[in-house]
Design a protein around this motif. Structure first.
Motif, PDB file in Angstrom:
ATOM      1  N   MET B 201     -53.774 -20.190  15.066  1.00  0.00           N
ATOM      2  CA  MET B 201     -52.634 -20.183  15.996  1.00  0.00           C
ATOM      3  C   MET B 201     -51.332 -20.517  15.300  1.00  0.00           C
ATOM      4  N   SER B 202     -51.443 -21.351  14.251  1.00  0.00           N
ATOM      5  CA  SER B 202     -50.205 -21.760  13.585  1.00  0.00           C
ATOM      6  C   SER B 202     -49.545 -20.584  12.864  1.00  0.00           C
ATOM      7  N   SER B 203     -50.342 -19.511  12.658  1.00  0.00           N
ATOM      8  CA  SER B 203     -49.743 -18.376  11.947  1.00  0.00           C
ATOM      9  C   SER B 203     -49.158 -17.339  12.917  1.00  0.00           C
ATOM     10  N   ILE B 204     -49.178 -17.655  14.221  1.00  0.00           N
ATOM     11  CA  ILE B 204     -48.587 -16.711  15.181  1.00  0.00           C
ATOM     12  C   ILE B 204     -47.061 -16.770  15.062  1.00  0.00           C
ATOM     13  N   ASP B 205     -46.478 -15.610  15.002  1.00  0.00           N
ATOM     14  CA  ASP B 205     -45.027 -15.518  14.861  1.00  0.00           C
ATOM     15  C   ASP B 205     -44.336 -16.073  16.102  1.00  0.00           C
ATOM     16  N   PRO B 206     -43.508 -17.125  15.971  1.00  0.00           N
ATOM     17  CA  PRO B 206     -42.851 -17.727  17.145  1.00  0.00           C
ATOM     18  C   PRO B 206     -42.004 -16.720  17.918  1.00  0.00           C
ATOM     19  N   SER B 207     -41.553 -15.667  17.247  1.00  0.00           N
ATOM     20  CA  SER B 207     -40.699 -14.715  17.961  1.00  0.00           C
ATOM     21  C   SER B 207     -41.464 -14.019  19.082  1.00  0.00           C
ATOM     22  N   LEU B 208     -42.808 -13.947  18.899  1.00  0.00           N
ATOM     23  CA  LEU B 208     -43.619 -13.349  19.968  1.00  0.00           C
ATOM     24  C   LEU B 208     -43.487 -14.166  21.254  1.00  0.00           C
ATOM     25  N   TYR B 209     -43.558 -15.510  21.078  1.00  0.00           N
ATOM     26  CA  TYR B 209     -43.412 -16.377  22.247  1.00  0.00           C
ATOM     27  C   TYR B 209     -42.024 -16.229  22.856  1.00  0.00           C
ATOM     28  N   GLU B 210     -41.046 -16.152  21.959  1.00  0.00           N
ATOM     29  CA  GLU B 210     -39.666 -16.028  22.459  1.00  0.00           C
ATOM     30  C   GLU B 210     -39.503 -14.735  23.251  1.00  0.00           C
ATOM     31  N   ALA B 211     -40.063 -13.652  22.667  1.00  0.00           N
ATOM     32  CA  ALA B 211     -39.963 -12.367  23.355  1.00  0.00           C
ATOM     33  C   ALA B 211     -40.649 -12.438  24.707  1.00  0.00           C
ATOM     34  N   ALA B 212     -41.820 -13.113  24.726  1.00  0.00           N
ATOM     35  CA  ALA B 212     -42.560 -13.240  25.978  1.00  0.00           C
ATOM     36  C   ALA B 212     -41.735 -14.022  26.994  1.00  0.00           C
ATOM     37  N   ALA B 213     -41.063 -15.084  26.499  1.00  0.00           N
ATOM     38  CA  ALA B 213     -40.259 -15.913  27.390  1.00  0.00           C
ATOM     39  C   ALA B 213     -39.115 -15.089  27.983  1.00  0.00           C
ATOM     40  N   VAL B 214     -38.532 -14.244  27.122  1.00  0.00           N
ATOM     41  CA  VAL B 214     -37.447 -13.385  27.593  1.00  0.00           C
ATOM     42  C   VAL B 214     -37.960 -12.462  28.703  1.00  0.00           C
ATOM     43  N   ASP B 215     -39.184 -12.008  28.509  1.00  0.00           N
ATOM     44  CA  ASP B 215     -39.777 -11.134  29.515  1.00  0.00           C
ATOM     45  C   ASP B 215     -40.237 -11.886  30.753  1.00  0.00           C
ATOM     46  N   GLY B 216     -39.999 -13.196  30.743  1.00  0.00           N
ATOM     47  CA  GLY B 216     -40.300 -13.960  31.948  1.00  0.00           C
ATOM     48  C   GLY B 216     -41.701 -14.538  31.994  1.00  0.00           C
ATOM     49  N   ALA B 217     -42.355 -14.657  30.822  1.00  0.00           N
ATOM     50  CA  ALA B 217     -43.710 -15.205  30.822  1.00  0.00           C
ATOM     51  C   ALA B 217     -43.666 -16.716  30.922  1.00  0.00           C
ATOM     52  N   GLY B 218     -44.534 -17.271  31.769  1.00  0.00           N
ATOM     53  CA  GLY B 218     -44.644 -18.727  31.877  1.00  0.00           C
ATOM     54  C   GLY B 218     -45.614 -19.232  30.822  1.00  0.00           C
ATOM     55  N   ARG B 219     -45.951 -20.500  30.936  1.00  0.00           N
ATOM     56  CA  ARG B 219     -46.841 -21.088  29.946  1.00  0.00           C
ATOM     57  C   ARG B 219     -48.214 -20.420  29.941  1.00  0.00           C
ATOM     58  N   PHE B 220     -48.756 -20.231  31.131  1.00  0.00           N
ATOM     59  CA  PHE B 220     -50.094 -19.647  31.202  1.00  0.00           C
ATOM     60  C   PHE B 220     -50.104 -18.206  30.724  1.00  0.00           C
ATOM     61  N   SER B 221     -49.074 -17.443  31.110  1.00  0.00           N
ATOM     62  CA  SER B 221     -49.013 -16.055  30.663  1.00  0.00           C
ATOM     63  C   SER B 221     -48.930 -15.998  29.153  1.00  0.00           C
ATOM     64  N   LYS B 222     -48.181 -16.952  28.570  1.00  0.00           N
ATOM     65  CA  LYS B 222     -48.067 -16.959  27.105  1.00  0.00           C
ATOM     66  C   LYS B 222     -49.421 -17.224  26.460  1.00  0.00           C
ATOM     67  N   MET B 223     -50.161 -18.188  27.030  1.00  0.00           N
ATOM     68  CA  MET B 223     -51.495 -18.482  26.484  1.00  0.00           C
ATOM     69  C   MET B 223     -52.356 -17.233  26.516  1.00  0.00           C
ATOM     70  N   ILE B 224     -52.339 -16.569  27.682  1.00  0.00           N
ATOM     71  CA  ILE B 224     -53.253 -15.455  27.867  1.00  0.00           C
ATOM     72  C   ILE B 224     -52.798 -14.205  27.131  1.00  0.00           C
ATOM     73  N   HIS B 225     -51.499 -13.965  27.104  1.00  0.00           N
ATOM     74  CA  HIS B 225     -51.031 -12.693  26.557  1.00  0.00           C
ATOM     75  C   HIS B 225     -50.545 -12.780  25.117  1.00  0.00           C
ATOM     76  N   VAL B 226     -50.280 -13.978  24.630  1.00  0.00           N
ATOM     77  CA  VAL B 226     -49.850 -14.090  23.232  1.00  0.00           C
ATOM     78  C   VAL B 226     -50.898 -14.812  22.378  1.00  0.00           C
ATOM     79  N   THR B 227     -51.225 -16.052  22.771  1.00  0.00           N
ATOM     80  CA  THR B 227     -52.108 -16.857  21.924  1.00  0.00           C
ATOM     81  C   THR B 227     -53.492 -16.221  21.776  1.00  0.00           C
ATOM     82  N   LEU B 228     -54.094 -15.906  22.922  1.00  0.00           N
ATOM     83  CA  LEU B 228     -55.462 -15.382  22.864  1.00  0.00           C
ATOM     84  C   LEU B 228     -55.579 -14.083  22.064  1.00  0.00           C
TER      85      LEU B 228
END
Lengths: 549, 317
Positions: B201-228
């Motif tokens: 997980m530490s190697s996940i590009d933080p910009s992915l999370y940022e992009a997800a946040a811009v798209d309106g993803a909450g914490r759970f959506s980020k877990m499911i759609h980015v981290t996993l």
């Protein structure tokens, strides 16, 4: 592909090494050869008594005077498994404790016929001569194992019984006014009454009846009905006294009667609910706490627990053996005439560089002088001699015997257990060990025990048991060698497996389904090749009848 | 004709380059020789011992002075109810361990990953992986104490809350056994298993999370759609590797925790090998059971690997 192989093999190797970590004892410092022959021996020890410590005074004396040193490895867990691991690796110490013919069958031992002779080893030869034929391995007629216990010089005078019995705490008998206990029902009645009056002992809840069924000790659970039915210690079979046919009793009516009784007692909360999931250490620690009122067992199994009770001065929590039967019409046959155990004792492994030296060591140690040191201790230090030459101990000397730590520093019981030894009396008339010296036994009793024995008008603990009749010629059948890998051996193992699976269920189930479970159990037994097992036992009993007369 | 020569030339050229390449890399090849030899010595030579399974092996004699019995030992094995039960137990406990192990480790890793307080995160991580360093004999001792009918904490709590009327003998009831083994495994290994996921997980590009946040993803959506999805590759590789071990449901825990009443569900193939091979001195039967286990493991790994390739995921081999 390679990776997988490696993992698979590494995993199986890891499994094997996990259980054999301690198996690789016996670094052979083939010590100084000045005194002629090997002086340092590695020993595999199965005895349950306390292990001698590094600064043990007897070991030191042996080293100083004889030059012998020992590298001991103690059994942890199941003997058969440990022996199997040793055999698989061919990795034996010089001296191996044997409990059966396993090592002999595997070709792990050196035949001793050429080493034990009237010229080379007069004492040892005299010791085993009478029983030579009986102790020799049936298949090739050689002697491999030097018998440990049961060869008596003079009469048997030990005051402590080591065999099987229903044991009960002295406090239970005392509380009930020192009654005579003859039947199973009376026995459990006493325990129930005492438990009702004393729900806790020393702050922990009282356990009425304890059962041991751990790996390697399944027979503690399974053999009880045999004794209740008035049969001697013949293992898993009942032997017909006229035809010498052996028959299993696991599915007999009297076995059912016993387990039915246990089932009732379990429902009353008398039997420990953890009895069947505990290991032997947990069993011993429960007994050591003094909260267990009674159990069926052979004394040597829980002897360490009793020593611990003595060192805590809980004399009233020690146990008395009772030879009880189903009803008074059945004559008990618990105590037997001493028999020497076949195939039990020390054998010398094929890895030993100098078997001659080991036999010579046994020869030296079985001399009366050394036996006195091993069994009594040092004169003036551990025992005294009076004007008539009788050995006795002072009260302080007796008391230190109760201290397990003192014993590990001053006795070598674990090593001594399988050594060939003198039992009965020495040539000067003294008892072989303090326990065999009647006046010393009496003097060493604590006040509680003296009073207790007086109430029953008995001299020692043996007197609580039946008078032993003459043993049958074949006796005992339990040590018959089944031959590893034979149908008889498998049938016997499966029978044990079924017992450990079904008997706990039988005991713990509610009364209504008892008969159903019993039916299942008997049904499964019927599917085994019991005939092969019974045939092997019968054949061997008949063979013994012909050859041992 | 012209075409043919061309092809031939190409082949010879290729061949040449292969040998050439060998020559160029001869130092590397020489360097690997000892390792390959080591591998052969420790991984392949012991396989000679497999011949024991086709013999009636008796210890004192040499491996080739034995009586050959063909497939007798295998026949005995598969006609033996106990062995069939042992296969079932091994598979069942293994699958339970595998599923529980994966699910709990991934959940814990994701939760840890969400923690912002570093001190708290590190403490939790350390505490949760400490039990990994305990040996099974100690863990089993703890389990026995906790589940004891005689003042064990679980029974004590259940009694106090009035959920049960009398203590439950957890370790003596076959129906609880698999669950207890699974839970003990989770307790012991969950923290340790999270380490590799946290690393991934530490190697996940933080910009992915940022992009997800811009798209309106909450914490759970980020877990499911980015981290996993980001750790999916790791999960699959670990899964393939673990499937090779599926018949290693464990040995110590069942051996130490098992007892007479539960033997029907507690015995695994390894215990069978120990019991027949060592305790009863039937080394041939023990070896036969071991071979069976290895063969199944290999088949499982290859199937998992093949399946993973089909699903468009990474393959191990």
């Amino acid at each position: 592909m390679k990776k997988v192989w490696k993992q698979v093999i590494a995993a199986s190797l890891a499994a094997v090494s996990a259980i054999s970590l301690t198996a690789c004892g016996g670094s052979k410092n083939t010590a100084d050869k000045e005194g002629g022959g090997q002086k340092h021996f590695s020993v595999f020890i199965t005895a349950t008594s306390e292990e001698p410590s590094d600064n043990n005074k007897i070991l030191k004396k042996i080293e100083d005077e004889l030059g012998y040193t020992f590298d001991c490895e103690y059994l942890v867990g199941n003997y058969d498994e440990k022996a199997g691991v040793m055999i698989a690796g061919g990795d034996y110490p010089d001296i191996v404790s044997c409990s059966d013919n396993k090592f002999v069958q595997a070709g792990a031992l050196v035949p001793l016929d050429d080493y034990i002779t009237p010229e080379k080893t007069p004492n040892l030869y005299k010791h085993v001569e009478k029983y030579w034929k009986k102790f020799s391995y049936q298949e090739d007629g050689h002697l491999y194992v030097i018998p440990n216990w049961g060869i008596y010089d003079g009469e048997q005078t030990d005051g402590v019984y080591q065999g099987a019995a229903f044991w009960i705490q002295k406090a239970v008998l005392a509380d009930a006014g020192y009654p005579e206990v003859k039947t199973l029902d009376q026995y459990f009645k006493l325990i129930e009454d005492y438990k009702a009056k004393n729900p806790t002992i020393n702050g922990v809840s009282t356990i009425g009846f304890e059962i041991l069924a751990a790996s390697g000790f399944e027979w503690v659970l399974t053999t009880a009905p045999n004794y209740l039915h008035g049969n001697p210690n013949n293992g898993d079979v009942e032997v017909n006294p006229d035809t010498y046919e052996a028959k299993i009793y696991a599915n007999s009516d009297y076995a059912k009667q016993y387990f039915k009784k246990l089932n009732e007692e379990y429902a009353k909360g008398i039997i420990d609910s953890e009895a069947f999931t505990q290991n032997k250490d947990q069993y011993i620690s429960k007994i050591s706490s003094g909260r267990v009122l009674g159990m069926f067992d052979q004394h040597w199994v829980f002897q360490t627990a009793e020593s611990s009770l003595v060192s805590q001065k809980l004399y009233e929590r020690e146990y008395v053996p009772l030879p009880i039967t189903f009803d008074e019409s059945i004559a008990p046959y618990y105590r037997d005439q001493p028999v020497a155990n076949i195939g039990q004792g020390y054998g010398i492994s094929v890895n030993c560089e100098d078997p001659e030296a080991v036999v010579q060591m046994f020869e030296t140690l079985i001399s009366e002088d050394w036996q006195k040191i091993l069994q009594w201790g040092f004169e003036g230090e551990d025992y005294m001699v009076n004007e008539e030459g009788r050995f006795y101990r002072t009260p302080e000397q007796r008391e230190q015997q109760d201290d397990t730590i003192w014993k590990s520093e001053n006795k070598i019981n674990a090593l001594f257990d399988n050594l060939p030894k003198i039992q009965g009396q020495y040539s000067d008339g003294n008892g072989a060990s303090p326990g065999a010296q009647q006046e010393e036994f009496e003097a060493s009793l604590c006040d509680y025990d003296k009073e207790f024995l007086a109430k029953y008008n008995k001299k020692n603990w043996f007197d609580f048991l039946n008078d032993p009749p003459e043993n049958p010629v074949y006796y005992p059948a339990w040590d018959i060698d089944l031959i590893d890998g034979s149908d008889a051996h498998y049938a016997n193992q499966k029978l044990t497996d079924l017992a450990t699976r079904y008997l706990p269920q039988l005991i713990m189930t509610d009364a209504g389904s008892f008969d159903t479970v019993w039916g299942q159990y008997c049904g499964e037994i019927d599917q085994l090749d019991i005939a092969a097992y019974e045939k092997r036992m019968t054949d061997q009993i008949k063979w013994r009848m012909e050859n041992w007369q | 004709m012209q075409l043919k020569t061309k092809k031939k030339a190409a082949v010879s050229l290729n061949k040449k380059t292969f040998w050439q390449r060998c020559c160029e890399q001869k130092v590397l090849i020489l360097m690997s020789v000892p390792l390959v030899l080591l591998k052969i010595l420790f991984a392949y030579v012991p396989l000679v011992g497999w011949s024991m399974a086709f013999q009636n092996y008796k210890p004192a004699k040499g491996l080739f002075d034995q009586q050959w019995v063909g497939l007798d030992k295998f026949k005995f094995l598969f006609s033996d109810n106990v062995f069939l039960h042992d296969i079932r137990n091994t598979l069942a406990m293994s699958v339970i361990n595998l599923v529980l192990g994966f699910v709990t480790a991934i959940i814990l890793a994701i939760l840890l990953n969400e923690l912002k307080n570093m001190f708290f995160k590190r403490s939790i991580q350390t505490i949760s992986y400490m039990p990994h360093f305990l040996s099974w004999i100690i863990v089993v001792g703890i389990v026995q104490n906790v589940l004891s009918t005689d003042s064990g904490i679980v029974n004590d709590l259940l009694l106090r809350f009035g959920i049960i009327n009398s203590p439950v003998n957890f370790l003596g009831e076959p129906k609880y056994f698999w669950g207890i083994v699974g839970a003990a495994n989770v307790w012991k290994e969950v923290g340790w298993n999270t380490i590799i996921y946290l690393a991934s997980m530490s190697s996940i590009d933080p910009s992915l999370y940022e992009a997800a946040a811009v798209d309106g993803a909450g914490r759970f959506s980020k877990m499911i759609h980015v981290t996993l999805p980001a750790i999916k590759g790791t999960i699959v590789i670990l899964l393939i590797m673990n499937i090779g071990h599926i018949l290693d449901a464990g040995f110590e825990v069942q051996y130490l925790l098992g007892s007479g009443p539960v033997q029907d569900v507690s015995e695994t193939i390894d215990i069978f090998v120990l019991k027949y091979g060592m305790q009863m001195n039937d080394y041939s039967l023990g070896t036969a059971a071991g071979i069976f286990k290895s063969v199944i493991s290999i088949i499982l790994v290859f199937s998992a690997n093949w399946l993973s390739g089909k699903l468009g995921e990474e393959r191990l081999i």
